[in-house]
Motif scaffolding. Structure first.
Motif, PDB file in Angstrom:
ATOM      1  N   ARG A   1       6.599 -17.238   8.347  1.00 57.91           N
ATOM      2  CA  ARG A   1       5.027 -17.392   7.899  1.00 57.91           C
ATOM      3  C   ARG A   1       5.357 -16.849   6.440  1.00 57.91           C
ATOM      4  NH1 ARG A   1       1.431 -20.299   6.854  1.00 57.91           N
ATOM      5  NH2 ARG A   1      -0.684 -19.410   6.793  1.00 57.91           N
ATOM      6  N   TRP A   2       5.740 -15.677   6.085  1.00 61.14           N
ATOM      7  CA  TRP A   2       5.718 -15.066   4.595  1.00 61.14           C
ATOM      8  C   TRP A   2       6.574 -16.050   3.745  1.00 61.14           C
ATOM      9  CZ3 TRP A   2       9.451 -13.987   1.154  1.00 61.14           C
ATOM     10  CH2 TRP A   2       9.328 -13.225  -0.140  1.00 61.14           C
ATOM     11  N   ILE A   3       7.715 -16.771   4.288  1.00 60.46           N
ATOM     12  CA  ILE A   3       8.705 -17.487   3.459  1.00 60.46           C
ATOM     13  C   ILE A   3       7.346 -18.833   3.035  1.00 60.46           C
ATOM     14  CG2 ILE A   3      10.399 -19.217   3.438  1.00 60.46           C
ATOM     15  CD1 ILE A   3      12.084 -17.022   4.949  1.00 60.46           C
ATOM     16  N   GLU A   4       7.195 -19.546   4.088  1.00 64.36           N
ATOM     17  CA  GLU A   4       6.140 -20.472   3.880  1.00 64.36           C
ATOM     18  C   GLU A   4       4.819 -20.227   2.754  1.00 64.36           C
ATOM     19  OE1 GLU A   4       6.741 -22.851   7.968  1.00 64.36           O
ATOM     20  OE2 GLU A   4       5.120 -21.420   7.757  1.00 64.36           O
ATOM     21  N   THR A   5       4.412 -19.043   3.187  1.00 61.80           N
ATOM     22  CA  THR A   5       3.355 -18.949   2.217  1.00 61.80           C
ATOM     23  C   THR A   5       3.758 -18.479   0.806  1.00 61.80           C
ATOM     24  OG1 THR A   5       2.148 -17.629   4.085  1.00 61.80           O
ATOM     25  CG2 THR A   5       1.430 -16.877   1.796  1.00 61.80           C
ATOM     26  N   ASP A   6       5.100 -17.566   0.627  1.00 60.19           N
ATOM     27  CA  ASP A   6       5.439 -17.379  -0.558  1.00 60.19           C
ATOM     28  C   ASP A   6       5.810 -18.599  -1.283  1.00 60.19           C
ATOM     29  OD1 ASP A   6       6.005 -14.855  -2.482  1.00 60.19           O
ATOM     30  OD2 ASP A   6       8.245 -16.089  -2.843  1.00 60.19           O
ATOM     31  N   LEU A   7       6.211 -19.636  -0.683  1.00 56.35           N
ATOM     32  CA  LEU A   7       6.899 -20.799  -1.364  1.00 56.35           C
ATOM     33  C   LEU A   7       5.500 -21.748  -1.716  1.00 56.35           C
ATOM     34  CD1 LEU A   7      10.376 -21.682   0.161  1.00 56.35           C
ATOM     35  CD2 LEU A   7       9.818 -20.263  -2.370  1.00 56.35           C
ATOM     36  N   GLY A   8       4.530 -21.623  -0.624  1.00 58.31           N
ATOM     37  CA  GLY A   8       3.375 -22.364  -0.634  1.00 58.31           C
ATOM     38  C   GLY A   8       3.058 -22.750  -2.018  1.00 58.31           C
TER      39      GLY A   8
ATOM     40  N   ARG B   1      -0.609  -5.840  -0.011  1.00 58.36           N
ATOM     41  CA  ARG B   1      -1.185  -4.900  -0.575  1.00 58.36           C
ATOM     42  C   ARG B   1      -0.324  -3.533  -1.030  1.00 58.36           C
ATOM     43  NH1 ARG B   1      -5.771  -6.705   2.479  1.00 58.36           N
ATOM     44  NH2 ARG B   1      -5.415  -5.124   3.981  1.00 58.36           N
ATOM     45  N   GLN B   2       0.825  -3.504  -0.385  1.00 53.63           N
ATOM     46  CA  GLN B   2       1.826  -2.442  -0.683  1.00 53.63           C
ATOM     47  C   GLN B   2       2.414  -2.637  -2.032  1.00 53.63           C
ATOM     48  OE1 GLN B   2       2.008   0.722   1.070  1.00 53.63           O
ATOM     49  NE2 GLN B   2      -0.062  -0.184   1.898  1.00 53.63           N
TER      50      GLN B   2
ATOM     51  N   ALA C   1       4.883  -6.066  -2.347  1.00 60.68           N
ATOM     52  CA  ALA C   1       4.472  -7.203  -2.936  1.00 60.68           C
ATOM     53  C   ALA C   1       5.369  -7.505  -4.089  1.00 60.68           C
ATOM     54  CB  ALA C   1       3.009  -6.905  -3.698  1.00 60.68           C
ATOM     55  N   ARG C   2       6.169  -6.818  -4.558  1.00 63.58           N
ATOM     56  CA  ARG C   2       7.278  -7.284  -5.512  1.00 63.58           C
ATOM     57  C   ARG C   2       8.098  -8.301  -5.214  1.00 63.58           C
ATOM     58  NH1 ARG C   2      11.155  -2.002  -6.575  1.00 63.58           N
ATOM     59  NH2 ARG C   2      12.102  -3.104  -4.871  1.00 63.58           N
ATOM     60  N   PHE C   3       8.477  -8.521  -3.843  1.00 66.60           N
ATOM     61  CA  PHE C   3       9.292  -9.285  -3.366  1.00 66.60           C
ATOM     62  C   PHE C   3       8.846 -10.829  -3.403  1.00 66.60           C
ATOM     63  CE2 PHE C   3      10.562  -5.493  -1.371  1.00 66.60           C
ATOM     64  CZ  PHE C   3      12.007  -5.236  -1.676  1.00 66.60           C
ATOM     65  N   HIS C   4       9.527 -11.784  -3.899  1.00 65.28           N
ATOM     66  CA  HIS C   4       9.495 -12.983  -3.940  1.00 65.28           C
ATOM     67  C   HIS C   4      10.488 -13.685  -3.939  1.00 65.28           C
ATOM     68  CE1 HIS C   4       5.191 -12.648  -4.833  1.00 65.28           C
ATOM     69  NE2 HIS C   4       5.601 -11.661  -5.677  1.00 65.28           N
ATOM     70  N   LEU C   5      10.638 -15.182  -3.343  1.00 63.95           N
ATOM     71  CA  LEU C   5      11.791 -15.965  -3.244  1.00 63.95           C
ATOM     72  C   LEU C   5      11.708 -16.753  -4.759  1.00 63.95           C
ATOM     73  CD1 LEU C   5      11.399 -17.559   0.229  1.00 63.95           C
ATOM     74  CD2 LEU C   5      12.966 -15.477  -0.617  1.00 63.95           C
TER      75      LEU C   5
END
Ligand SMILES: [Zn+2]
Length: 117
Positions: free
Chosen positions: A110-117, A13-14, A18-22
């Motif tokens: 967890r963030w990596i898995e969620t972002d790529l999920g 929510r920040q 939130a800008r960061f993605h793989l």
């Protein structure tokens, strides 16, 4: 929902986080190496750059590109000791415990898995 997922939702929510993605090469690195290798890299990078009581260049020790873990650290506020204290309640000025390092690695992965999920 786990504590880690709840924390990731709050971070997302920040606008800055939130800008960061793989993307591109970073996403490809995860696909190619697999999460076991990425987890080992995360543990290693964290131990060297963030875990010491007084990390070198604290606040600027995490690049914005070059490894998927770096991107994940900015997204999850595990990039420096100020962010770890503010977001994860982990006190500055002392070495991270083994449990804290494991927690930070869990958050990153967890963030990596969620972002790529
Ligand atoms: Zn930071």
């Amino acid at each position: 929902m786990t504590d880690i997922d709840a924390k990731l939702e709050a971070l997302a929510r920040q606008p800055f986080r939130a800008r960061f993605h793989l993307r591109g090469r970073d996403a490809a690195t995860v696909e190619l190496r697999g999460m076991d290798v990425i987890r080992a890299h995360a543990a290693d990078l964290l131990a060297k750059r963030v875990a010491p009581a007084e990390p070198h260049n604290d606040g600027k020790q995490t690049p914005y590109r070059g490894h998927p873990v770096f991107v994940a650290q900015h997204a999850t506020a595990t990039c420096c000791r100020t962010c770890l204290e503010r977001w994860h309640g982990i006190q500055k000025g002392r070495e991270l415990t083994a449990a804290e390092q494991e927690y930070a690695v869990d958050v990153i992965c967890r963030w990596i898995e969620t972002d790529l999920g």
